[in-house]
Design an enzyme around this catalytic site. Sequence first.
Site, short mmCIF file in Angstrom:
data_model
loop_
_atom_site.label_atom_id
_atom_site.label_comp_id
_atom_site.label_asym_id
_atom_site.label_seq_id
_atom_site.Cartn_x
_atom_site.Cartn_y
_atom_site.Cartn_z
N GLU A 154 53.06 50.26 41.68
CA GLU A 154 52.93 49.05 42.51
C GLU A 154 53.71 49.20 43.81
O GLU A 154 54.86 49.62 43.82
CB GLU A 154 53.45 47.84 41.72
CG GLU A 154 53.42 46.53 42.48
CD GLU A 154 54.09 45.40 41.71
OE1 GLU A 154 53.91 44.23 42.12
OE2 GLU A 154 54.80 45.67 40.72
N CYS A 199 51.49 44.72 37.92
CA CYS A 199 52.72 44.13 37.39
C CYS A 199 52.43 43.26 36.17
O CYS A 199 51.83 43.71 35.21
CB CYS A 199 53.42 43.34 38.50
SG CYS A 199 55.08 42.76 38.07
N LYS A 210 45.81 41.65 43.63
CA LYS A 210 46.42 40.99 42.47
C LYS A 210 46.05 39.51 42.46
O LYS A 210 46.17 38.82 43.48
CB LYS A 210 47.94 41.15 42.52
CG LYS A 210 48.66 40.59 41.30
CD LYS A 210 50.16 40.84 41.41
CE LYS A 210 50.88 40.29 40.17
NZ LYS A 210 52.35 40.47 40.26
#
Length: 537
Positions: A297, A416, A363
Amino acid sequence: MTLSPVHPVHALSPMHPVRLASRLAALRGWRRLGLAFGLGALAMLGLPPFGLVPVLALAFTGLVWLLDGVDTPRRAFWTGWAFGFGHLVVGLYWIALALLVEADRFAWLLPFAVIVLPGLLALFYALAIMAAHRFWRPGGARVAILALAWLAAEWLRGHVLTGFPWNVTGYAWTDLAAPRQAGALVGVWGLSLGTVLLAALPATLADAGRQGWHRLRPTLGGLAVLALVCLGGWVRLGLVPAPDPAATDRPLLRIVQGNIDQHIKWSAEARRDIFERYLNLSQAPSARPLAAVIWPETATPYLIDTLPENAAAVARSAPHGGVLLTGAMRVREGQVGQPDEFQAWNSLVALAETGAILGIYDKAHLVPFGEYLPLRPMLSRFGIDKLAQGAVDFSAGPGPRTLHIAGLPAFSPLICYEVIFPAAVADQADRPEWLLNLTNDAWFGKSIGPYQHLAMARMRAVEQGVPLVRAANTGISVVFDSVGRDLGHLNLGETGILDINLPEARSGITPYARLGDWIVLGIAAVIGIFLGRLKSS
């Protein structure tokens, strides 16, 4: 509830279940709340990374006996709150470490992370236990009532206000190969329901009127069910052979773990060194051609979707004929006439060796206070801001998406903590053949947080019946096959690369992948109906 033992309590051994239950039920005031807090904290030791599963029986049996002595909804509320608070304080202390990365800005929020947040989340357990008190009655029924209440608390905690399904009790089995296979059938929520049922059954050892075999029967019955679950798990493991690490017919992946300390991750002075570290690790020789190099990430400190020269530089890490999959920030400048419409995304970008962008995933499930500030106009007045780099809140992507990149099986990107949401990791209309989790757990140092995050990722592989590849900045980077076997990993705090074949997806769709949370909600409804009829009969 008043206990009515066959023998006088004072005549029994101090450790006899009847005497223990009587003493716990008789506790009042701070003694009851203190013990509830301690039992909740003890229950956390049953979850990863500790994995002391048997302590769950001590914690939940003790909770049942405490609740046996509760005579008002108010006392049930506070007993449930104290248990939940102890459970969450121990399990979530690591959140405070993120505030110390920029201690000059955020250290004053430590009490919020350590006390206020667990206290607020504990309200889910308080309300659930108070509701359970309404239906509480002697015998094994109260064990089922507690399990349903606990499931309700965890499920609501995982869905209300964007949800935070961290440390769900079903993760107790994640590191145990056979029992975790039940996740493919009922998911982690179903495992939670079954775990609390099993853990609280020893409370029936103190039930009035039970002698000899009858006293042991509920607990032994629960252990027999656990044995059957384990047997089914071993059968499933036998049906999915472990992949051959020397096989050459599968795409070879390289996971790069840069191990960049969060304190310097966005430092302008360190930017070049960070990039060179990733570049050197990515270009190390491999045993055979790589299909993909994977960075974690926000690995690259450069913008690559709007600056072709940056994309070309980063793409030097892509293997010949393959692809670089990297976490990166994306931005969009304001349009003419709309100078304030600046947006940023936390993204995965797929780059060819030419620098061409082959695919993008933004995301979708953002971290409150980490990637955006809820109620910004109000909270910003008190000096509160998000933790992540940049002054602008991240924008959310559209949700689960399957990327189709030449040379790789179709995959579902998860950035994440998107991986902690059981029913939201794959587009069921376009099923992926593997899951890819890019994360940066450097915020939480070498605490228990990264290990908890890892356990949740592992359960997603089992639930979906597909492999999961995880690239983490400071670790733990790993590849799990479709039954959750660890095929190779890089430890927390390690710098290096992991070259490994991408395992095959298990043939067929697991029941949980097909039906999602409806399975466990249906089971809970059946138990509730049975309890209702039992009461009326």
